[in-house]
Enzyme design. Structure first.
Site, PDB file in Angstrom:
ATOM      1  CG  ASP A  61      -1.812   1.201   1.302  1.00 46.72           C
ATOM      2  OD1 ASP A  61      -1.544   2.214   0.624  1.00 46.72           O
ATOM      3  OD2 ASP A  61      -2.810   1.148   2.034  1.00 46.72           O
ATOM      4  CG  ASN A  88       0.247   1.626 -12.675  1.00 48.81           C
ATOM      5  OD1 ASN A  88      -0.102   2.203 -13.697  1.00 48.81           O
ATOM      6  ND2 ASN A  88      -0.578   0.849 -11.977  1.00 48.81           N
ATOM      7  CB  SER A 145      -2.418  11.937 -16.271  1.00 48.06           C
ATOM      8  OG  SER A 145      -3.490  12.446 -17.047  1.00 48.06           O
ATOM      9  CB  ALA A 160      -7.578  16.737  -6.075  1.00 46.21           C
ATOM     10  CE1 TYR A 161      -5.160  10.842 -11.632  1.00 44.89           C
ATOM     11  CE2 TYR A 161      -5.773  12.180 -13.531  1.00 44.89           C
ATOM     12  CZ  TYR A 161      -5.168  11.052 -12.997  1.00 44.89           C
ATOM     13  OH  TYR A 161      -4.568  10.138 -13.837  1.00 44.89           O
ATOM     14  CE  LYS A 165      -1.599  10.437 -12.131  1.00 48.33           C
ATOM     15  NZ  LYS A 165      -0.894   9.238 -11.664  1.00 48.33           N
ATOM     16  CB  VAL A 194      -6.172   3.438 -20.572  1.00 48.28           C
ATOM     17  CG1 VAL A 194      -6.166   1.921 -20.513  1.00 48.28           C
ATOM     18  CG2 VAL A 194      -4.947   3.948 -21.334  1.00 48.28           C
ATOM     19  CB  THR A 196      -8.584   1.002 -16.287  1.00 46.05           C
ATOM     20  OG1 THR A 196      -8.668   2.395 -15.969  1.00 46.05           O
ATOM     21  CG2 THR A 196      -7.421   0.763 -17.235  1.00 46.05           C
TER      22      THR A 196
HETATM   23  P1  NDP Z   1      -7.074   1.404 -12.021  1.00 49.67           P
HETATM   24  O1  NDP Z   1      -8.007   2.081 -11.081  1.00 49.67           O
HETATM   25  O2  NDP Z   1      -7.588   0.371 -12.957  1.00 49.67           O
HETATM   26  O3  NDP Z   1      -5.849   0.759 -11.198  1.00 49.67           O
HETATM   27  C1  NDP Z   1      -5.211   1.515 -10.224  1.00 49.67           C
HETATM   28  C2  NDP Z   1      -4.286   0.590  -9.460  1.00 49.67           C
HETATM   29  O4  NDP Z   1      -3.669   1.354  -8.411  1.00 49.67           O
HETATM   30  C3  NDP Z   1      -5.025  -0.561  -8.794  1.00 49.67           C
HETATM   31  O5  NDP Z   1      -4.200  -1.695  -8.793  1.00 49.67           O
HETATM   32  C4  NDP Z   1      -5.205  -0.045  -7.377  1.00 49.67           C
HETATM   33  O6  NDP Z   1      -5.380  -1.056  -6.412  1.00 49.67           O
HETATM   34  C5  NDP Z   1      -3.872   0.649  -7.217  1.00 49.67           C
HETATM   35  N1  NDP Z   1      -3.844   1.516  -6.037  1.00 49.67           N
HETATM   36  C6  NDP Z   1      -4.649   2.547  -5.722  1.00 49.67           C
HETATM   37  N2  NDP Z   1      -4.305   3.047  -4.521  1.00 49.67           N
HETATM   38  C7  NDP Z   1      -3.247   2.309  -4.080  1.00 49.67           C
HETATM   39  C8  NDP Z   1      -2.464   2.323  -2.921  1.00 49.67           C
HETATM   40  N3  NDP Z   1      -2.688   3.186  -1.912  1.00 49.67           N
HETATM   41  N4  NDP Z   1      -1.451   1.420  -2.810  1.00 49.67           N
HETATM   42  C9  NDP Z   1      -1.213   0.547  -3.797  1.00 49.67           C
HETATM   43  N5  NDP Z   1      -1.944   0.458  -4.911  1.00 49.67           N
HETATM   44  C10 NDP Z   1      -2.961   1.335  -5.048  1.00 49.67           C
HETATM   45  O7  NDP Z   1      -6.365   2.590 -12.815  1.00 49.67           O
HETATM   46  P2  NDP Z   1      -5.526   2.638 -14.203  1.00 49.67           P
HETATM   47  O8  NDP Z   1      -4.913   1.323 -14.436  1.00 49.67           O
HETATM   48  O9  NDP Z   1      -6.382   3.267 -15.220  1.00 49.67           O
HETATM   49  O10 NDP Z   1      -4.435   3.715 -13.801  1.00 49.67           O
HETATM   50  C11 NDP Z   1      -3.088   3.383 -13.521  1.00 49.67           C
HETATM   51  C12 NDP Z   1      -2.282   4.672 -13.505  1.00 49.67           C
HETATM   52  O11 NDP Z   1      -2.396   5.318 -14.770  1.00 49.67           O
HETATM   53  C13 NDP Z   1      -2.743   5.684 -12.462  1.00 49.67           C
HETATM   54  O12 NDP Z   1      -1.606   6.314 -11.896  1.00 49.67           O
HETATM   55  C14 NDP Z   1      -3.544   6.696 -13.284  1.00 49.67           C
HETATM   56  O13 NDP Z   1      -3.534   7.980 -12.697  1.00 49.67           O
HETATM   57  C15 NDP Z   1      -2.770   6.673 -14.592  1.00 49.67           C
HETATM   58  N6  NDP Z   1      -3.545   7.144 -15.738  1.00 49.67           N
HETATM   59  C16 NDP Z   1      -4.655   6.444 -16.163  1.00 49.67           C
HETATM   60  C17 NDP Z   1      -5.370   6.905 -17.263  1.00 49.67           C
HETATM   61  C18 NDP Z   1      -6.541   6.162 -17.810  1.00 49.67           C
HETATM   62  O14 NDP Z   1      -7.134   6.642 -18.812  1.00 49.67           O
HETATM   63  N7  NDP Z   1      -6.949   5.036 -17.256  1.00 49.67           N
HETATM   64  C19 NDP Z   1      -4.982   8.135 -17.965  1.00 49.67           C
HETATM   65  C20 NDP Z   1      -3.798   8.784 -17.431  1.00 49.67           C
HETATM   66  C21 NDP Z   1      -3.127   8.281 -16.363  1.00 49.67           C
HETATM   67  P3  NDP Z   1      -6.862  -1.583  -5.973  1.00 49.67           P
HETATM   68  O15 NDP Z   1      -7.284  -2.578  -7.008  1.00 49.67           O
HETATM   69  O16 NDP Z   1      -6.600  -2.169  -4.639  1.00 49.67           O
HETATM   70  O17 NDP Z   1      -7.750  -0.383  -5.919  1.00 49.67           O
END
Ligand code: NDP
Length: 238
Positions: A61, A88, A145, A160-161, A165, A194, A196
């Protein structure tokens, strides 16, 4: 110590992080799948192993000093070295009730988002740095991002978000300066928009497409760029 290169991906149990873990596995890496939830992490590890990736789970975490210390100790015991770190893990933060409209910004949301997206990356990077420094070619990729770009003004208003970044990008530059005279290469990546859980799966790009730039930066040669901000098409304005 193993012959294979070793990577840690935070938030690798799903989404783009999972796709990065899969991509690094395909490149022959041994991959530490960072997940804050043990069961979700184990499911991801099993799936990656079935696909042929040499994956193992690490409880992580990024908001917890204790968890990061324990994860670093586990990595020290299991592999003793890291070649790649992908920061990530990220959250969007609550938006309801104008929580991320700058004029009604909820500072608790800002704190929460910074804790994961920014302090989390610093906490993990600094904890595993001794492991990275045992690699001949350490690479750090910060998953950013283009919403954090001060020039592009991309996406919805999310004070915030987007600002988290921007700060993560600023830290990429600070780390790159710190590591200027060393083999450690640090860059920021933007995956594009993306599909997700993060976007409610309402986005045009696949997690594999989102992972591509992070993989490229994780696999940079020694003369590769440092302290930059890139998407799949090349450099992006800060
Ligand atoms: P998801 O929500 O699908 O995945 C996020 C991941 O981060 C999950 O595995 C989640 O775990 C984990 N996470 C969140 N908080 C914590 C924490 N405190 N400790 C450890 N792990 C944590 O998001 P994406 O895959 O879409 O995003 C991945 C990255 O890409 C992020 O940094 C996001 O900001 C960035 N991004 C995404 C975009 C998009 O379009 N999707 C665009 C631009 C940037 P859990 O399953 O437990 O919640």
């Amino acid at each position: 110590m193993t012959e294979n290169k070793i990577a840690l991906v935070t938030g690798a149990n799903k989404g783009i992080g999972f796709a990065i873990a899969r991509g690094l596995g395909a490149e022959g890496f041994r991959v530490a799948v960072g997940a804050r939830d043990a069961a979700r992490g184990e499911t991801a590890v099993q799936q990656l192993r079935e696909e042929g990736t040499d994956a193992f789970g690490v409880a992580l975490d990024v908001t917890s000093d204790q968890s990061v210390i324990a994860a670093t100790a586990a990595l020290e015991a299991e592999v003793g070295r890291l070649d790649v770190l992908v920061n990530n893990a990220g959250i969007a933060g609550r938006v309801e009730g104008g929580a991320q409209d700058p004029s009604t910004l909820d500072l608790e949301v800002v704190r929460t988002v910074l804790e994961t997206n920014v302090y989390g990356a610093v906490r993990v990077t600094n904890a595993v740095l001794p492991l990275l420094e045992r690699s001949a070619a350490p690479r750090i990729v910060n998953m950013s991002s283009d919403m954090g770009s001060l020039q592009l003004h991309t996406g919805p208003l999310m004070a915030a978000y987007a600002s988290s970044k921007t700060m993560l990008n600023a830290l990429t530059v600070q780390y790159a300066r710190r590591f200027e005279e060393t083999p450690v290469i640090v860059n920021s990546a933007c995956p594009g928009y993306v599909a997700t859980d993060f976007t409610g799966h309402a986005a045009p790009r696949s997690p594999g497409q989102g992972a591509a730039i992070a993989l490229r930066l994780a696999l940079l040669p020694d003369e590769g760029p440092r302290g930059g901000f890139f998407n799949e098409d090349g450099p992006i304005p800060w």
